[in-house]
Design a protein around this motif. Structure first.
Motif, short mmCIF file in Angstrom:
data_model
loop_
_atom_site.label_atom_id
_atom_site.label_comp_id
_atom_site.label_asym_id
_atom_site.label_seq_id
_atom_site.Cartn_x
_atom_site.Cartn_y
_atom_site.Cartn_z
N HIS A 158 0.81 -1.21 0.00
CA HIS A 158 0.00 0.00 0.00
C HIS A 158 0.86 1.28 0.00
O HIS A 158 0.32 2.38 0.07
CB HIS A 158 -0.92 0.02 1.23
CG HIS A 158 -2.10 -0.89 1.11
ND1 HIS A 158 -2.05 -2.23 1.39
CD2 HIS A 158 -3.36 -0.64 0.69
CE1 HIS A 158 -3.22 -2.77 1.20
NE2 HIS A 158 -4.05 -1.84 0.75
N GLY A 159 2.16 1.12 -0.02
CA GLY A 159 3.03 2.30 0.02
C GLY A 159 3.18 2.86 1.41
O GLY A 159 3.57 4.02 1.58
N GLY A 160 2.86 2.07 2.42
CA GLY A 160 2.94 2.50 3.80
C GLY A 160 4.08 1.82 4.54
O GLY A 160 4.96 1.22 3.93
N ALA A 161 4.07 1.94 5.84
CA ALA A 161 5.12 1.36 6.68
C ALA A 161 4.53 0.96 8.02
O ALA A 161 3.45 1.40 8.40
CB ALA A 161 6.24 2.37 6.89
N ILE A 162 5.26 0.12 8.72
CA ILE A 162 4.90 -0.26 10.09
C ILE A 162 6.12 -0.08 10.95
O ILE A 162 7.25 -0.35 10.54
CB ILE A 162 4.37 -1.71 10.17
CG1 ILE A 162 3.98 -2.06 11.62
CG2 ILE A 162 5.36 -2.71 9.60
CD1 ILE A 162 3.25 -3.39 11.78
N THR A 163 5.89 0.41 12.16
CA THR A 163 6.96 0.55 13.13
C THR A 163 6.47 -0.04 14.45
O THR A 163 5.27 -0.22 14.65
CB THR A 163 7.36 2.04 13.36
OG1 THR A 163 6.21 2.75 13.81
CG2 THR A 163 7.90 2.65 12.09
#
Length: 166
Positions: A158-163
């Motif tokens: 989705h073009g996102g990230a997780i931290t």
């Protein structure tokens, strides 16, 4: 564990590995559409209602956002995160879900819990396939260690990230 339960566990693991292989090769196709994040999260929380009641976990949702995401993948990613939150949060604990739409081009969903936490030396490894912290393995030996790697793949699609923080 019965033969049927073992079969279901192996079937889920194979499905998860196939998903990760497809996302690695960018053969996964996503179908994003506008979604009400709060509505999707609320609907997903219904699945965890029995566990919430059994463990007397307080669940709080704050905020809302209209997001552009593949509904099935969004729910899958969030289910993986929530599953961990419910599994590792003790009785009478709390899970808070914040939906922040203050950014013009993106939204941020934060899940915070009063669970067991993750040791600092393990934080960088939790997105690795099959990795489980020693504490998680001792408390719940049945996991495969694929949940957070799947969440990371979905976010990247989705073009996102997780931290993660602990």
């Amino acid at each position: 564990m019965s033969g049927l339960e073992e079969y279901e566990k192996l079937s889920r693991m194979i499905e998860n590995l196939l998903f990760l292989a497809r996302s690695d090769s960018r053969k996964s196709v996503i179908n994003p559409s506008p979604l009400n994040a709060r509505k999707e999260i609320t609907g997903l929380l219904e699945y965890y209602e029995a566990m919430r009641e059994e463990k007397d976990i307080d669940v709080i949702i704050a905020g809302n956002a209209l997001i552009n995401a593949d509904k099935a993948l969004f729910r899958r990613a969030l289910a993986n995160v929530l599953s961990n939150a419910f599994q590792y949060t003790p009785d009478k604990g709390k899970i808070k879900i914040d939906i922040d739409s203050s950014q013009k081009t993106s939204s941020k969903i934060t899940v915070t819990d009063t669970g067991i936490g993750i040791e600092a030396e393990n934080l960088s490894k939790i997105f690795d396939r099959f990795y489980r912290t020693p504490k998680a393995r001792s408390l719940h030996p049945q996991g495969a260690g694929l949940g957070f790697s799947i969440v990371k793949s979905i976010m990247e699609l989705h073009g996102g990230a997780i931290t993660v923080e602990s």
